[in-house]
Design a protein around this motif. Structure first.
Motif, PDB file in Angstrom:
ATOM      1  N   ARG A   1      -9.640 -19.776  -5.731  1.00  0.00           N
ATOM      2  CA  ARG A   1      -9.593 -18.309  -5.308  1.00  0.00           C
ATOM      3  C   ARG A   1      -8.718 -18.094  -4.156  1.00  0.00           C
ATOM      4  O   ARG A   1      -8.825 -17.385  -3.157  1.00  0.00           O
ATOM      5  CB  ARG A   1     -11.206 -17.876  -4.724  1.00  0.00           C
ATOM      6  N   ILE A   2      -7.548 -18.156  -4.544  1.00  0.00           N
ATOM      7  CA  ILE A   2      -6.316 -17.757  -4.072  1.00  0.00           C
ATOM      8  C   ILE A   2      -5.894 -16.583  -4.347  1.00  0.00           C
ATOM      9  O   ILE A   2      -5.500 -16.316  -5.348  1.00  0.00           O
ATOM     10  CB  ILE A   2      -5.097 -18.849  -4.204  1.00  0.00           C
ATOM     11  N   ALA A   3      -5.534 -15.824  -3.057  1.00  0.00           N
ATOM     12  CA  ALA A   3      -5.110 -14.303  -3.222  1.00  0.00           C
ATOM     13  C   ALA A   3      -3.843 -14.262  -2.323  1.00  0.00           C
ATOM     14  O   ALA A   3      -4.136 -14.636  -1.070  1.00  0.00           O
ATOM     15  CB  ALA A   3      -6.238 -13.445  -2.779  1.00  0.00           C
ATOM     16  N   THR A   4      -2.997 -13.387  -2.820  1.00  0.00           N
ATOM     17  CA  THR A   4      -1.684 -13.110  -1.941  1.00  0.00           C
ATOM     18  C   THR A   4      -1.576 -11.953  -1.834  1.00  0.00           C
ATOM     19  O   THR A   4      -1.989 -11.165  -2.579  1.00  0.00           O
ATOM     20  CB  THR A   4      -0.363 -14.139  -2.317  1.00  0.00           C
ATOM     21  N   VAL A   5      -0.800 -11.165  -0.658  1.00  0.00           N
ATOM     22  CA  VAL A   5      -0.281  -9.957  -0.552  1.00  0.00           C
ATOM     23  C   VAL A   5       1.143  -9.957   0.051  1.00  0.00           C
ATOM     24  O   VAL A   5       1.552 -11.064   0.889  1.00  0.00           O
ATOM     25  CB  VAL A   5      -1.034  -9.059   0.438  1.00  0.00           C
ATOM     26  N   PRO A   6       1.869  -9.071   0.011  1.00  0.00           N
ATOM     27  CA  PRO A   6       3.443  -9.206   0.371  1.00  0.00           C
ATOM     28  C   PRO A   6       3.328  -8.659   1.950  1.00  0.00           C
ATOM     29  O   PRO A   6       2.561  -7.878   2.284  1.00  0.00           O
ATOM     30  CB  PRO A   6       4.210  -8.108  -0.527  1.00  0.00           C
ATOM     31  N   VAL A   7       4.408  -9.226   2.467  1.00  0.00           N
ATOM     32  CA  VAL A   7       4.401  -8.867   4.102  1.00  0.00           C
ATOM     33  C   VAL A   7       5.289  -7.479   4.043  1.00  0.00           C
ATOM     34  O   VAL A   7       6.268  -7.383   3.083  1.00  0.00           O
ATOM     35  CB  VAL A   7       5.533  -9.978   4.759  1.00  0.00           C
ATOM     36  N   GLU A   8       5.137  -6.520   4.809  1.00  0.00           N
ATOM     37  CA  GLU A   8       5.504  -5.184   4.645  1.00  0.00           C
ATOM     38  C   GLU A   8       5.738  -4.731   6.344  1.00  0.00           C
ATOM     39  O   GLU A   8       5.382  -5.469   7.008  1.00  0.00           O
ATOM     40  CB  GLU A   8       4.544  -4.268   3.899  1.00  0.00           C
ATOM     41  N   ARG A   9       6.486  -3.573   6.219  1.00  0.00           N
ATOM     42  CA  ARG A   9       6.877  -2.805   7.409  1.00  0.00           C
ATOM     43  C   ARG A   9       6.054  -1.925   7.578  1.00  0.00           C
ATOM     44  O   ARG A   9       6.090  -0.948   6.606  1.00  0.00           O
ATOM     45  CB  ARG A   9       8.374  -2.889   7.350  1.00  0.00           C
ATOM     46  N   ARG A  10       5.286  -1.805   8.670  1.00  0.00           N
ATOM     47  CA  ARG A  10       4.522  -0.626   8.808  1.00  0.00           C
ATOM     48  C   ARG A  10       3.936  -0.423  10.206  1.00  0.00           C
ATOM     49  O   ARG A  10       4.143  -1.570  11.066  1.00  0.00           O
ATOM     50  CB  ARG A  10       3.444  -0.256   7.848  1.00  0.00           C
ATOM     51  N   TYR A  11       3.517   0.575  10.875  1.00  0.00           N
ATOM     52  CA  TYR A  11       2.992   0.632  12.257  1.00  0.00           C
ATOM     53  C   TYR A  11       1.410   0.420  12.132  1.00  0.00           C
ATOM     54  O   TYR A  11       0.691   1.225  11.670  1.00  0.00           O
ATOM     55  CB  TYR A  11       3.320   1.989  12.718  1.00  0.00           C
ATOM     56  N   PRO A  12       1.136  -0.818  12.432  1.00  0.00           N
ATOM     57  CA  PRO A  12      -0.638  -1.145  12.317  1.00  0.00           C
ATOM     58  C   PRO A  12      -0.956  -0.150  13.738  1.00  0.00           C
ATOM     59  O   PRO A  12      -0.571   0.089  14.666  1.00  0.00           O
ATOM     60  CB  PRO A  12      -0.393  -2.468  12.875  1.00  0.00           C
TER      61      PRO A  12
END
Length: 556
Positions: free
Chosen positions: A165-176
């Protein structure tokens, strides 16, 4: 004779004879031993015997049976045949069968043997672990070229990826956005407190406000005070006025100016002792000194303290009343040390109270205490709040929230303050250009000097952000697993990264990743565990090769 004749008659019938034969065959088959079971048991016994004696002894045993006496010749031949059959059966088995493995197919394809407790132990064949003595087990090798892989790399099949159950998301630029929760209470605005004191020694003859909580307006009469000093000062003023009147017809200019100066000095004396211009004018009009002088309220508000009684003698500076203007109040909040990185002067604060459930109030941070409270280990944060409706009462408990958007280099991003100028004493005064504060007259300062992101930083200055679940933290290091793009099979590589502050459910990445990298947010612990089993560098063992277990099996 009759019975024997009947039996002979029965036996002559063919159907009866056939039935009896079938019954005998079924009984014989039920009690006859299984040849395959016997053969298997014989092979197991001979295999155990073969492990305990050299191969030449097996050959000698066959020769000895061949040379046995005649009565044993049949037994010797049977033994040789059985032994020969056992040797043929042994040629069909892999060496792994003798090691106790139950997966012969995997053993045939295994090239490396390792210990399940010490995975860094690797051998070319079966045996025992030199550390704990456990039997080595075969390790299935991937068909890919191991030399081309990185130390932290793990390659899986599509089915394995689904099971993990591996899930990935891309690294992004934003203001957390970080949400800071604070608690505190409502208090008086100290800049709106007024104190009614005795400016001269005397006796309180009358209190026009005789209990706390009374709402007063500026100019309302508060105290009737008898003071010998004020009575003398009034007499001096009246005498100076009479003297100026007598000298008004004199031809000597210096005398007229001197008399006018004496009158003005007497007026100033009364004014400095707390009498208003109207009171002084009334004394001059009536021509009589008043034994009792009225003290008026200098501000509007609510009387929150009464410190004197009628008939009480007071000295200069004795506080009689305290009046608080509740049109504006302060909210005093307690912030922990870890919250200070998100708090800035001029931030908007939302809070709720027990008195008005579901209703939200807001204010602006006007002060952050530079000193930490040693008892509570917190820092006081003061918030200015408008209270013209009077619903907020001092000493009310509040629960506050501050939402801070993090930019790079420890700055807070606030769109309403980008390129603005703020008053250092009154944060509600915000202008587009430099100037002075409308309330205190101080010079405005740029918002960047207060810890906010500048206009240049707001364009493309967002930091790299990853979900909090993507980072495996050990206290000193942070490991993130990323998925390699373009690989034939799902391939994951571990990287050590430097993390910034955590903002909500996200971490700011200072170094180690690039925008667009696919980071694992689910299943990363399983990937790390698989690397540990293979004795590769992992979260807890950055060097790899060592055992993850701490079991002591003793010495053998």
């Amino acid at each position: 004779m009759t019975n024997q004749t009947s039996m002979n008659t029965v036996l002559r019938r063919p159907a009866v004879i056939a039935a009896i034969a079938v019954v005998l065959l079924i009984a014989l088959a039920a009690f006859w031993p299984d040849p395959s079971t016997k053969t298997t048991e014989t092979q197991i016994d001979e295999a155990e015997a073969g492990e305990s004696m050299p191969g030449d002894m097996h050959a000698g045993h066959g020769t000895m049976n061949a040379d046995a006496p005649a009565e044993h010749e049949g037994h010797g031949a049977m033994a040789m045949d059985t032994h020969a059959g056992h040797e043929g059966h042994g040629e069909m088995q892999s060496p792994a069968t003798h090691a106790g493995s139950s997966h012969p197919l995997e053993q045939q394809s295994a090239e490396v043997w390792s210990c399940s407790m010490h995975p860094h132990i690797k051998r070319d064949g079966p045996g025992q672990c030199p550390m704990c003595g456990m039997d080595l087990i075969p390790v299935q090798q991937e068909p890919s070229d191991m030399d081309d892989q990185e130390p932290r790399q793990l390659t899986l099949s599509t089915a394995q990826r689904a099971r993990m159950r591996i899930a990935t998301v891309p690294v992004e630029r934003r203001y957390p956005t970080a949400e800071i929760r604070l608690v505190g209470k409502v208090s008086y605005d100290e800049t709106r407190l007024a104190y009614i004191t005795a400016w001269v020694p005397g006796r309180i003859d009358e209190l026009f406000v005789d209990y706390t909580g009374v709402t007063v307006r500026k100019g309302d009469h508060m105290v009737g005070l008898y003071s010998p000093e004020l009575l003398s000062a009034q007499e001096e003023l009246l005498q100076a006025i009479r003297g100026m009147t007598e000298l008004s017809g004199s031809n000597v200019e210096s005398l007229r100016r001197s008399a006018a100066g004496t009158v003005e000095a007497a007026r100033d004396k009364l004014r400095l002792w707390g009498l208003s211009s109207e009171q002084i004018a009334e004394i001059e009009r009536s021509g009589k000194a008043s034994e009792q002088v009225t003290i008026f309220s200098p501000a509007s508000g609510v009387v929150i303290h009464r410190n004197a009684q009628e008939g009480m003698y007071v000295d200069t500076g004795t506080r009689i009343f305290t009046v608080a203007d509740l049109d504006a109040v302060w909210v005093q909040l307690d912030a922990y040390e870890s919250d200070l990185q998100w708090l800035r002067y001029g931030q908007t604060v939302n809070f709720t109270t027990e008195a008005y459930p579901g209703e939200r109030f807001n204010g602006v941070v006007s002060f952050i205490d530079p000193v930490l409270n040693p008892q509570t280990r917190t820092v006081n944060v003061r918030v200015n709040v408008d209270n013209k409706d009077g619903r907020l009462k001092p000493e009310m408990f509040v629960r506050a929230e501050v939402f801070a958007r993090f930019a790079r280099h420890g700055q807070i991003f606030d769109e309403s303050l980008v390129g603005k100028w703020v008053s250092p004493m009154h944060p509600e005064i915000i202008k587009d250009e430099p100037g002075q504060c409308d309330i205190c007259g101080m010079d405005l300062v740029p918002a960047e000097s207060l810890g906010y992101a500048s206009a240049s930083a707001s364009h493309g200055g967002a930091p790299l952000v990853i979900p909090a679940t993507a980072a495996l933290l050990t206290g000193k290091r942070a490991v993130v697993y990323i998925e390699q793009r373009g690989a034939e099979r799902p391939t994951y590589v571990g990287r050590e990264v430097v993390l910034g502050p955590r903002a909500g459910d996200s971490y700011v990445v200072e170094s180690g990743l690039s925008e667009g990298d696919l980071v694992v947010v689910s299943g990363n612990f399983k990937i790390d565990s698989a690397l540990q089993i293979q004795a590769k560098p992992s979260m807890m063992n950055p060097e790899g090769g060592g055992s993850g277990g701490g079991h002591d099996h003793g010495s053998r």
